[in-house]
Write a protein that holds these residues in place. Structure first.
Motif, mmCIF file in Angstrom:
data_model
loop_
_atom_site.group_PDB
_atom_site.id
_atom_site.type_symbol
_atom_site.label_atom_id
_atom_site.label_comp_id
_atom_site.label_asym_id
_atom_site.label_seq_id
_atom_site.Cartn_x
_atom_site.Cartn_y
_atom_site.Cartn_z
ATOM 1 N N UNK A 1 0.844 -1.204 0.000
ATOM 2 C CA UNK A 1 0.000 0.000 0.000
ATOM 3 C C UNK A 1 0.873 1.245 0.000
ATOM 4 N N UNK A 2 0.596 2.147 -0.942
ATOM 5 C CA UNK A 2 1.277 3.428 -0.995
ATOM 6 C C UNK A 2 0.285 4.488 -0.556
ATOM 7 N N UNK A 3 0.436 4.964 0.678
ATOM 8 C CA UNK A 3 -0.546 5.896 1.225
ATOM 9 C C UNK A 3 -0.499 7.265 0.556
ATOM 10 N N UNK A 4 0.538 7.523 -0.230
ATOM 11 C CA UNK A 4 0.629 8.815 -0.921
ATOM 12 C C UNK A 4 -0.071 8.790 -2.282
ATOM 13 N N UNK A 5 -0.505 7.599 -2.713
ATOM 14 C CA UNK A 5 -1.205 7.465 -3.998
ATOM 15 C C UNK A 5 -2.695 7.612 -3.734
ATOM 16 N N UNK A 6 -3.219 8.807 -3.946
ATOM 17 C CA UNK A 6 -4.575 9.125 -3.503
ATOM 18 C C UNK A 6 -5.633 8.745 -4.547
ATOM 19 N N UNK A 7 -5.751 7.473 -4.827
ATOM 20 C CA UNK A 7 -6.810 7.007 -5.711
ATOM 21 C C UNK A 7 -8.129 6.967 -4.949
ATOM 22 N N UNK A 8 -9.232 7.339 -5.584
ATOM 23 C CA UNK A 8 -10.524 7.195 -4.907
ATOM 24 C C UNK A 8 -10.889 5.726 -4.759
ATOM 25 N N UNK A 9 -11.705 5.432 -3.777
ATOM 26 C CA UNK A 9 -12.084 4.047 -3.528
ATOM 27 C C UNK A 9 -12.756 3.422 -4.746
ATOM 28 N N UNK A 10 -13.511 4.213 -5.501
ATOM 29 C CA UNK A 10 -14.205 3.687 -6.670
ATOM 30 C C UNK A 10 -13.215 3.093 -7.672
ATOM 31 N N UNK A 11 -12.112 3.778 -7.901
ATOM 32 C CA UNK A 11 -11.106 3.305 -8.856
ATOM 33 C C UNK A 11 -10.418 2.053 -8.336
ATOM 34 N N UNK A 12 -10.100 2.043 -7.056
ATOM 35 C CA UNK A 12 -9.438 0.879 -6.470
ATOM 36 C C UNK A 12 -10.323 -0.355 -6.581
ATOM 37 N N UNK A 13 -11.585 -0.218 -6.203
ATOM 38 C CA UNK A 13 -12.489 -1.365 -6.200
ATOM 39 C C UNK A 13 -12.730 -1.895 -7.613
ATOM 40 N N UNK A 14 -12.888 -1.011 -8.571
ATOM 41 C CA UNK A 14 -13.134 -1.445 -9.950
ATOM 42 C C UNK A 14 -11.921 -2.165 -10.523
ATOM 43 N N UNK A 15 -10.734 -1.738 -10.111
ATOM 44 C CA UNK A 15 -9.510 -2.337 -10.645
ATOM 45 C C UNK A 15 -9.164 -3.656 -9.974
ATOM 46 N N UNK A 16 -9.701 -3.922 -8.784
ATOM 47 C CA UNK A 16 -9.229 -5.036 -7.966
ATOM 48 C C UNK A 16 -10.222 -6.180 -7.831
ATOM 49 N N UNK A 17 -11.300 -6.187 -8.626
ATOM 50 C CA UNK A 17 -12.298 -7.240 -8.445
ATOM 51 C C UNK A 17 -11.781 -8.619 -8.838
ATOM 52 N N UNK A 18 -10.611 -8.690 -9.483
ATOM 53 C CA UNK A 18 -10.028 -10.005 -9.771
ATOM 54 C C UNK A 18 -9.491 -10.656 -8.504
ATOM 55 N N UNK A 19 -9.311 -9.880 -7.447
ATOM 56 C CA UNK A 19 -8.854 -10.426 -6.168
ATOM 57 C C UNK A 19 -10.062 -10.934 -5.375
#
Length: 225
Positions: A59-77
């Motif tokens: 986790x890079x806490x300085x990379x301020x991606x919104x939760x929406x982008x993170x969740x859409x990108x990570x559904x393969x997990x």
């Protein structure tokens, strides 16, 4: 939910300072996770879903991606895929805008992996106080702890220490799978308006039966969202 991050920040800072003071850790390689909520997370009290994992695996806490982008990108997990399966039933295709996500552990190795025992115990009292504040601020109707139940080690001690009356209010447990000879289960705890689901991890396990078991528990609790 910028207001939440601003309220949590002093608690995070106190935690890092306390852990740093032990002299046991290189804080430059330890990241801090702050609870995240979608732009459409309900503003009304006792609404919405708050999901908890164990810890961030890199986790890079300085990379301020919104939760929406993170969740859409990570559904393969598997972890995020379970969030998708369950949230879709209530929020449809924009599910990722409407939920909140946190982790039991707030400090974890930046490059990946879970906190070791020393880091777990060093941050433990802060986990309890931060979790309590997260639930207070977000006021969810449902908390889902995807942290282990019977098939593997449970990581929910800090949560139940933050809300101790829940521990004796387990309403029901259901079996949703089997892994290496162990039953995979989910449990429902209810205390007033707060519903808490604790479930085994979804890795290498059937996602459909898992999500349906969680939905069954919610429906049996006569929950209206």
């Amino acid at each position: 939910m910028m207001i939440i991050s601003k309220i949590i920040e002093p608690l995070n800072r106190a935690m890092r300072d306390d852990v740093r003071s032990t002299g046991l850790f290189d804080m430059d390689v330890i990241s801090t996770f702050t609870v995240m909520a979608g732009k459409d997370y309900p503003s009304e009290p006792k609404q919405g879903f708050l999901f908890y994992g164990r810890a961030t695996n890199g986790w890079d806490e300085t990379d301020h991606k919104p939760i929406e982008k993170i969740l859409k990108e990570q559904t393969f997990r598997p972890f995020f895929n379970l969030m998708y399966y369950l949230s879709w039933e209530f929020y449809g295709e924009n599910w990722y805008n409407s939920i909140a996500w946190s982790n039991i552990c707030k400090l974890a190795p930046m490059k990946g992996g879970n906190p070791n025992d020393d880091l777990w115990f060093a941050q433990y009292p802060h986990m309890v106080s931060i979790i309590k504040k997260e639930v207070e601020l977000l006021s969810p109707a449902v908390v889902v702890l995807i942290t282990g139940n019977t098939a593997a080690a449970r990581w929910d001690d800090p949560f139940f220490e933050a809300f101790p009356t829940l521990k004796n209010n387990e309403v029901r447990k259901v079996v949703w799978g089997n892994y290496r000879g162990k039953e995979c289960t989910a449990s429902l705890f209810v205390d007033g308006n707060l519903r808490v689901l604790v479930t085994d991890r979804p890795e290498a396990r059937p996602i459909n039966s898992h999500s349906q078991a969680l939905l069954q528990l919610l429906q049996e609790s006569v929950l209206s969202i």
